[in-house]
Scaffold this motif. Structure first.
Motif, PDB file in Angstrom:
ATOM      1  N   UNK A 162       0.833  -1.204   0.000  1.00 45.30           N
ATOM      2  CA  UNK A 162       0.000   0.000   0.000  1.00 45.30           C
ATOM      3  C   UNK A 162       0.869   1.256   0.000  1.00 45.30           C
ATOM      4  N   UNK A 163       1.924   1.240   0.769  1.00 42.01           N
ATOM      5  CA  UNK A 163       2.803   2.416   0.833  1.00 42.01           C
ATOM      6  C   UNK A 163       3.480   2.658  -0.510  1.00 42.01           C
ATOM      7  N   UNK A 164       4.025   1.606  -1.110  1.00 43.28           N
ATOM      8  CA  UNK A 164       4.679   1.801  -2.405  1.00 43.28           C
ATOM      9  C   UNK A 164       3.669   2.174  -3.486  1.00 43.28           C
ATOM     10  N   UNK A 165       2.466   1.648  -3.376  1.00 46.53           N
ATOM     11  CA  UNK A 165       1.418   2.062  -4.297  1.00 46.53           C
ATOM     12  C   UNK A 165       1.092   3.535  -4.137  1.00 46.53           C
ATOM     13  N   UNK A 166       1.064   4.007  -2.885  1.00 42.44           N
ATOM     14  CA  UNK A 166       0.831   5.427  -2.621  1.00 42.44           C
ATOM     15  C   UNK A 166       1.946   6.296  -3.176  1.00 42.44           C
ATOM     16  N   UNK A 167       3.164   5.834  -3.028  1.00 41.13           N
ATOM     17  CA  UNK A 167       4.306   6.568  -3.597  1.00 41.13           C
ATOM     18  C   UNK A 167       4.152   6.660  -5.113  1.00 41.13           C
ATOM     19  N   UNK A 168       3.784   5.553  -5.738  1.00 35.86           N
ATOM     20  CA  UNK A 168       3.593   5.542  -7.198  1.00 35.86           C
ATOM     21  C   UNK A 168       2.528   6.547  -7.625  1.00 35.86           C
ATOM     22  N   UNK A 169       1.412   6.561  -6.898  1.00 33.47           N
ATOM     23  CA  UNK A 169       0.333   7.485  -7.241  1.00 33.47           C
ATOM     24  C   UNK A 169       0.778   8.934  -7.132  1.00 33.47           C
ATOM     25  N   UNK A 170       1.495   9.248  -6.075  1.00 35.17           N
ATOM     26  CA  UNK A 170       1.967  10.623  -5.875  1.00 35.17           C
ATOM     27  C   UNK A 170       2.947  11.021  -6.972  1.00 35.17           C
ATOM     28  N   UNK A 171       3.852  10.131  -7.317  1.00 28.94           N
ATOM     29  CA  UNK A 171       4.819  10.446  -8.372  1.00 28.94           C
ATOM     30  C   UNK A 171       4.139  10.584  -9.732  1.00 28.94           C
ATOM     31  N   UNK A 172       3.117   9.772  -9.981  1.00 31.20           N
ATOM     32  CA  UNK A 172       2.367   9.881 -11.233  1.00 31.20           C
ATOM     33  C   UNK A 172       1.657  11.229 -11.345  1.00 31.20           C
ATOM     34  N   UNK A 173       1.298  11.816 -10.203  1.00 25.24           N
ATOM     35  CA  UNK A 173       0.641  13.124 -10.177  1.00 25.24           C
ATOM     36  C   UNK A 173       1.656  14.260 -10.229  1.00 25.24           C
TER      37      UNK A 173
END
Length: 86
Positions: A24-35
């Protein structure tokens, strides 16, 4: 850079056997970087608190929806794709 600190925490959780939390944390990091929400050291303009707020919201969203297939960013991908060197 809060992303690095949070990523380190995710690695600790993985080491402790908390794979779901790690994902979940790495997924959150991915989402933030994609934005494109990044601090200046990663080529962005966001303040540390803004990146942290975005990370918390993304991680909470993933955890609440219990998305099983998050797509973590590999360290090599982060270096190549997200860090702009001048």
């Amino acid at each position: 850079n809060p992303i690095a600190a949070v990523w380190a925490g995710a690695l600790m959780l993985q080491h402790l056997g908390e794979q779901s939390a790690h994902d979940h944390i790495l997924g959150g990091i991915s989402l933030v970087l994609e934005q494109a929400i990044r601090t200046p050291d990663l080529g962005g303009v966001a303040m540390t608190s803004e990146v942290t707020d975005a990370l918390v919201a993304a991680i909470q969203s993933l955890a609440a929806s219990d998305v099983g297939e998050t797509k973590p960013v590999a360290m090599d991908d982060l270096t190549d794709r997200d860090v702009e060197r001048s």
